[in-house]
Write a protein that holds these residues in place. Structure first.
Motif: not given
Length: 102
Positions: A38-65
């Motif tokens: 569950m926490f591994s889902g945050d690995m792409m956003t944590v570094n950005v937050n620790l750097c103090g940079l602004p970020a936003i997440v938007v929908r990128g589409g859908k994939v078949m799994v």
């Protein structure tokens, strides 16, 4: 080190586009038995937050799994104090991709 890499790239570009998570979305309560997954889902956003940079997440589409259509997110990272530009880029991205991601 990560902060230097990101800010160096942001001198050349208004924003960086990255995955928001390493996997598509998972169902609610699906990962509660495995907190590390569950926490591994945050690995792409944590570094950005620790750097103090602004970020936003938007929908990128859908994939078949496994025969299921799952949403994916895209993270946009902006320059220090570049929130206004970042929001404008995110808004334009959503306007251009809205009909393709529903």
């Amino acid at each position: 080190m990560v902060e230097v890499d990101l800010t160096t790239k942001l001198k050349m570009y208004d924003a960086l586009l990255t995955p928001a998570a390493p996997t598509p979305a998972y169902r609610a309560n699906e990962k509660t038995e495995d907190p590390l997954a569950m926490f591994s889902g945050d690995m792409m956003t944590v570094n950005v937050n620790l750097c103090g940079l602004p970020a936003i997440v938007v929908r990128g589409g859908k994939v078949m799994v496994e025969d299921k259509l799952l949403p994916v997110g895209i993270q946009l990272i902006g320059r220090p104090f570049g929130e206004a530009t970042l929001l404008e880029i995110a808004h334009i991205f959503e306007l251009c991709t809205w009909k393709n991601t529903n």
